[in-house]
Scaffold this motif. Sequence first.
Motif, short mmCIF file in Angstrom:
data_model
loop_
_atom_site.label_atom_id
_atom_site.label_comp_id
_atom_site.label_asym_id
_atom_site.label_seq_id
_atom_site.Cartn_x
_atom_site.Cartn_y
_atom_site.Cartn_z
N PRO A 134 25.14 106.14 41.42
CA PRO A 134 26.41 106.86 41.57
C PRO A 134 26.22 108.37 41.78
O PRO A 134 26.90 108.96 42.62
N GLN A 155 27.48 110.24 45.11
CA GLN A 155 28.51 111.27 45.04
C GLN A 155 28.03 112.56 45.70
O GLN A 155 28.74 113.18 46.48
N PHE A 175 34.03 114.59 41.61
CA PHE A 175 33.92 113.39 40.78
C PHE A 175 35.19 112.55 40.88
O PHE A 175 35.13 111.34 41.05
N GLN A 176 36.35 113.20 40.79
CA GLN A 176 37.62 112.47 40.83
C GLN A 176 37.81 111.75 42.17
O GLN A 176 38.18 110.58 42.20
N GLU A 179 35.38 108.80 42.43
CA GLU A 179 35.82 107.64 41.64
C GLU A 179 36.95 106.88 42.34
O GLU A 179 36.96 105.65 42.35
N GLU A 180 37.89 107.61 42.92
CA GLU A 180 39.00 106.98 43.63
C GLU A 180 38.52 106.18 44.84
O GLU A 180 38.90 105.02 45.02
N GLY A 217 36.27 103.15 43.78
CA GLY A 217 37.11 102.09 43.20
C GLY A 217 37.87 101.33 44.27
O GLY A 217 37.96 100.10 44.24
#
Length: 100
Positions: free
Chosen positions: A36, A40, A47-48, A51-52, A55
Amino acid sequence: MDSHSNNMKPFQKRSRLEIIRDILKVIRESNNTISPTKLQRLSNLSFQMFEEYVGDLEAKGLITVKPYKEKRKIYSLTDKGRNFLDKYEDFVAFLADFGL
């Protein structure tokens, strides 16, 4: 990110599809296995946002998240993800052939 976003001008925001392409391409170019943190960083996302997107890509079946060494995990492309990336790249090439 030169190799992932070669049609962009400096400081131009990437579209949603370009970000998805970049994430999938980074995974593919990492022999289909990436941590991860590295994903990234190479995707150049906060980070936000990371993650979105991750996901969403997992929910749509384009990537899988697999456990790796106790509490760690790795990301891989699914066949659907590889197929999406191939078709996306073909479509971009098609548009370029017509100067679009």
